[in-house]
Design a protein around this motif. Structure first.
Motif, PDB file in Angstrom:
ATOM      1  N   LEU A 114      -1.036   7.753   2.214  1.00  0.00           N
ATOM      2  CA  LEU A 114      -1.992   6.584   2.589  1.00  0.00           C
ATOM      3  C   LEU A 114      -2.627   6.037   1.313  1.00  0.00           C
ATOM      4  O   LEU A 114      -3.106   4.638   1.363  1.00  0.00           O
ATOM      5  CB  LEU A 114      -3.133   7.080   3.537  1.00  0.00           C
ATOM      6  CG  LEU A 114      -2.719   7.543   4.988  1.00  0.00           C
ATOM      7  CD1 LEU A 114      -3.727   8.212   5.658  1.00  0.00           C
ATOM      8  CD2 LEU A 114      -2.359   6.258   5.721  1.00  0.00           C
ATOM      9  N   LYS A 115      -2.930   6.702   0.295  1.00  0.00           N
ATOM     10  CA  LYS A 115      -3.542   6.239  -0.971  1.00  0.00           C
ATOM     11  C   LYS A 115      -2.553   5.254  -1.741  1.00  0.00           C
ATOM     12  O   LYS A 115      -3.004   4.679  -2.555  1.00  0.00           O
ATOM     13  CB  LYS A 115      -4.404   7.306  -1.504  1.00  0.00           C
ATOM     14  CG  LYS A 115      -5.407   7.851  -0.950  1.00  0.00           C
ATOM     15  CD  LYS A 115      -6.106   8.815  -2.109  1.00  0.00           C
ATOM     16  CE  LYS A 115      -5.278   9.910  -2.695  1.00  0.00           C
ATOM     17  NZ  LYS A 115      -6.118  10.694  -3.552  1.00  0.00           N
ATOM     18  N   LEU A 158      -8.016   7.683   6.478  1.00  0.00           N
ATOM     19  CA  LEU A 158      -8.577   8.362   5.314  1.00  0.00           C
ATOM     20  C   LEU A 158      -9.808   9.102   5.488  1.00  0.00           C
ATOM     21  O   LEU A 158      -9.859   9.995   4.981  1.00  0.00           O
ATOM     22  CB  LEU A 158      -8.840   7.188   4.297  1.00  0.00           C
ATOM     23  CG  LEU A 158      -7.340   6.637   3.629  1.00  0.00           C
ATOM     24  CD1 LEU A 158      -7.561   5.524   2.564  1.00  0.00           C
ATOM     25  CD2 LEU A 158      -6.654   7.800   2.733  1.00  0.00           C
ATOM     26  N   ARG A 162      -5.809  11.618  11.096  1.00  0.00           N
ATOM     27  CA  ARG A 162      -4.778  11.908   9.984  1.00  0.00           C
ATOM     28  C   ARG A 162      -3.734  12.637  10.496  1.00  0.00           C
ATOM     29  O   ARG A 162      -2.612  12.695  10.059  1.00  0.00           O
ATOM     30  CB  ARG A 162      -5.333  11.965   8.797  1.00  0.00           C
ATOM     31  CG  ARG A 162      -4.478  11.756   7.707  1.00  0.00           C
ATOM     32  CD  ARG A 162      -5.230  11.836   6.273  1.00  0.00           C
ATOM     33  NE  ARG A 162      -5.980  12.790   5.881  1.00  0.00           N
ATOM     34  CZ  ARG A 162      -7.384  13.019   5.717  1.00  0.00           C
ATOM     35  NH1 ARG A 162      -8.076  11.987   6.211  1.00  0.00           N
ATOM     36  NH2 ARG A 162      -7.617  14.014   5.510  1.00  0.00           N
ATOM     37  N   ASN A 164      -9.852  -0.866  11.598  1.00  0.00           N
ATOM     38  CA  ASN A 164      -9.282  -0.695  10.045  1.00  0.00           C
ATOM     39  C   ASN A 164      -8.307   0.576  10.186  1.00  0.00           C
ATOM     40  O   ASN A 164      -8.878   1.730   9.814  1.00  0.00           O
ATOM     41  CB  ASN A 164     -10.313  -0.481   9.063  1.00  0.00           C
ATOM     42  CG  ASN A 164      -9.827  -0.640   7.762  1.00  0.00           C
ATOM     43  OD1 ASN A 164      -8.929  -0.104   7.383  1.00  0.00           O
ATOM     44  ND2 ASN A 164     -10.807  -1.521   6.766  1.00  0.00           N
ATOM     45  N   HIS A 198       5.078   7.861   7.422  1.00  0.00           N
ATOM     46  CA  HIS A 198       4.340   6.745   6.874  1.00  0.00           C
ATOM     47  C   HIS A 198       5.346   6.057   5.893  1.00  0.00           C
ATOM     48  O   HIS A 198       5.645   6.628   4.839  1.00  0.00           O
ATOM     49  CB  HIS A 198       3.102   7.081   6.296  1.00  0.00           C
ATOM     50  CG  HIS A 198       2.253   6.037   5.576  1.00  0.00           C
ATOM     51  ND1 HIS A 198       2.658   5.685   4.273  1.00  0.00           N
ATOM     52  CD2 HIS A 198       1.251   5.428   5.944  1.00  0.00           C
ATOM     53  CE1 HIS A 198       1.727   4.568   3.959  1.00  0.00           C
ATOM     54  NE2 HIS A 198       0.900   4.299   5.106  1.00  0.00           N
ATOM     55  N   ILE A 204       4.459   2.876  10.510  1.00  0.00           N
ATOM     56  CA  ILE A 204       3.863   4.031  10.347  1.00  0.00           C
ATOM     57  C   ILE A 204       3.727   4.417  11.771  1.00  0.00           C
ATOM     58  O   ILE A 204       3.148   4.032  12.675  1.00  0.00           O
ATOM     59  CB  ILE A 204       2.234   3.292   9.856  1.00  0.00           C
ATOM     60  CG1 ILE A 204       2.229   2.840   8.530  1.00  0.00           C
ATOM     61  CG2 ILE A 204       1.141   4.347   9.863  1.00  0.00           C
ATOM     62  CD1 ILE A 204       1.007   1.809   8.079  1.00  0.00           C
ATOM     63  N   ILE A 213      -6.163   1.801   7.779  1.00  0.00           N
ATOM     64  CA  ILE A 213      -6.172   2.997   6.793  1.00  0.00           C
ATOM     65  C   ILE A 213      -7.700   3.483   6.404  1.00  0.00           C
ATOM     66  O   ILE A 213      -7.594   4.878   6.273  1.00  0.00           O
ATOM     67  CB  ILE A 213      -5.794   1.972   5.539  1.00  0.00           C
ATOM     68  CG1 ILE A 213      -4.267   1.620   5.836  1.00  0.00           C
ATOM     69  CG2 ILE A 213      -5.732   2.962   4.163  1.00  0.00           C
ATOM     70  CD1 ILE A 213      -3.495   2.313   5.868  1.00  0.00           C
ATOM     71  N   ARG A 214      -8.492   2.866   6.811  1.00  0.00           N
ATOM     72  CA  ARG A 214      -9.897   3.500   6.588  1.00  0.00           C
ATOM     73  C   ARG A 214     -10.145   4.566   7.516  1.00  0.00           C
ATOM     74  O   ARG A 214     -10.605   5.609   7.228  1.00  0.00           O
ATOM     75  CB  ARG A 214     -11.072   2.529   6.544  1.00  0.00           C
ATOM     76  CG  ARG A 214     -12.538   2.887   6.473  1.00  0.00           C
ATOM     77  CD  ARG A 214     -13.536   1.768   6.543  1.00  0.00           C
ATOM     78  NE  ARG A 214     -13.516   1.077   8.057  1.00  0.00           N
ATOM     79  CZ  ARG A 214     -14.043  -0.052   8.151  1.00  0.00           C
ATOM     80  NH1 ARG A 214     -14.591  -0.602   7.271  1.00  0.00           N
ATOM     81  NH2 ARG A 214     -14.040  -0.192   9.332  1.00  0.00           N
TER      82      ARG A 214
END
Length: 371
Positions: A369-370, A333, A339, A327, A345, A113, A329-330
């Protein structure tokens, strides 16, 4: 999270991804920091400084890459570093992928990433992690240009500020953003005759107010550039399209119309350069000559003042590093500005301008990301 800081390996690159003060902040927040031996020694951030801040000193980059969940660097990873990255590992550094398809290919292959400082935005659409290095590079561009205008360096033998009875040198700056405005301020302070060009009339108005009409602010048409180039002693390329290749504003023919011994400093070289005659150089061998014009196209200019640049960079990157460490990813997002820094990614290009410049398929960062 385990955060790794390898020693930079690019030619004459002495900056380091984290300062001891930044390490202390991360350790206080509950994270572990691995720093490669002597990573900051060249700018007097010793291993002992890092130990006192709570870092673990490790003997080699391979161990940093093997153990860390997130790698913090300054410059783009070199080929051997790209090959040490692993799938899902987070890399946060300057990337400048639009002008570097080989690096992009290696990062895609790694499955990592990859986040780029230079495409993270703020609520106004500005580039907060690029700004301090742009400030440094803009100011250094004038220093570099002044030095190479000296006759002993092959230049015209012109003093930027002139002296009483002798006119100052003429400085032309292409681009009125952070690089351009900082270059203009230094050149004006030295006493040079300064012209700055931009395609935004609103920005030209801001620059006119900023410098109290002490510089010429000119709308940057091709004809205007061609008209001013032959009279310039120093030309600074300071244009930027975030994430994309720099526009080629100056053709080979236009360079041929410049004065022998004039100097070009292309700060846009990280994104491919804005002169048709530009090619990347290093601090070790910074210049070359085309049609009698000296070209300075060092891709890591702020590395020349590595201690100042490292401290300035950490002032703006640390809050984002802390968010990612808690965190990743959090954080990505929930924060659209952060972002925007996501370029690659897990094998997909997630920044539109990068994808367009490289001819790759684009995947929306949020959707990537999801998954």
């Amino acid at each position: 999270m385990q955060i790794g800081v390898p020693k930079e390996v690019k030619n004459h690159e002495y900056r380091v991804g984290l300062t001891p003060d930044s390490v202390q902040e991360l350790v206080s927040a509950g994270h572990q920091v691995l720093v490669e031996r002597n990573a900051g020694a060249a700018i007097d951030f010793t291993d002992e400084h890092f130990r006192r801040a709570g870092a673990e000193i490790v003997p080699a980059a391979t161990e940093v890459f093997d153990r860390a969940d997130m790698i913090i660097k300054v410059k783009e990873p070199q080929p051997d570093e790209c090959r040490m990255l692993r799938a899902g590992q987070l890399l946060f550094t300057y990337l400048h992928l639009a002008a570097d398809p080989d690096q992009a290919s290696l990062l895609l292959k790694s499955g990592a990433i990859a986040m780029a400082y230079e495409t993270v935005t703020d609520d106004r659409g500005h580039l907060p992690l690029l700004a301090p290095m742009s400030e440094v590079a803009g100011r250094m561009a004038v220093q570099a240009g002044a030095h190479h205008l000296e006759k002993a360096q092959g230049g015209r033998g012109v003093l930027l500020g002139g002296v009483p009875g002798v006119a100052p040198a003429r400085v032309l700056i292409l681009g009125g953003g952070v690089v351009g405005s900082n270059a203009a301020g230094v050149a004006l302070g030295i006493g040079a005759d300064v012209t700055i060009m931009d395609r935004s009339v609103d920005r030209l108005r801001e620059l006119d107010r900023m410098f109290s009409e002490s510089i010429r602010c000119v709308y940057a048409t091709a004809a205007a550039i061609e008209n001013y180039l032959p009279e310039a002693d120093l030309v600074i390329g300071a244009v930027l399209l975030p994430g994309a290749s720099a526009p080629r504003l100056v053709t080979r023919e236009m360079v041929g119309q410049m004065k022998p011994g004039a100097v070009v400093v292309d700060v846009a070289i990280d994104q491919g350069g804005c002169f048709a005659t530009s090619r990347p150089t290093s601090h070790q061998d910074p210049t070359y000559v085309v049609d009698g014009v000296i070209h300075y196209c060092v891709t890591n200019m702020p590395g020349g003042v590595a201690r100042t640049a490292t401290q300035a960079l950490n002032n703006v990157t640390l809050p984002f590093v802390l968010q990612l460490a808690d965190n990743p990813i959090r954080a990505l997002l929930s924060n659209a500005n952060l972002r925007n820094g996501l370029n690659i990614h897990c094998g997909r290009v997630t920044h539109k301008a990068v994808a367009d410049s490289l001819g790759h398929n684009f995947t929306d960062a949020f959707e990537a990301l999801k998954k």
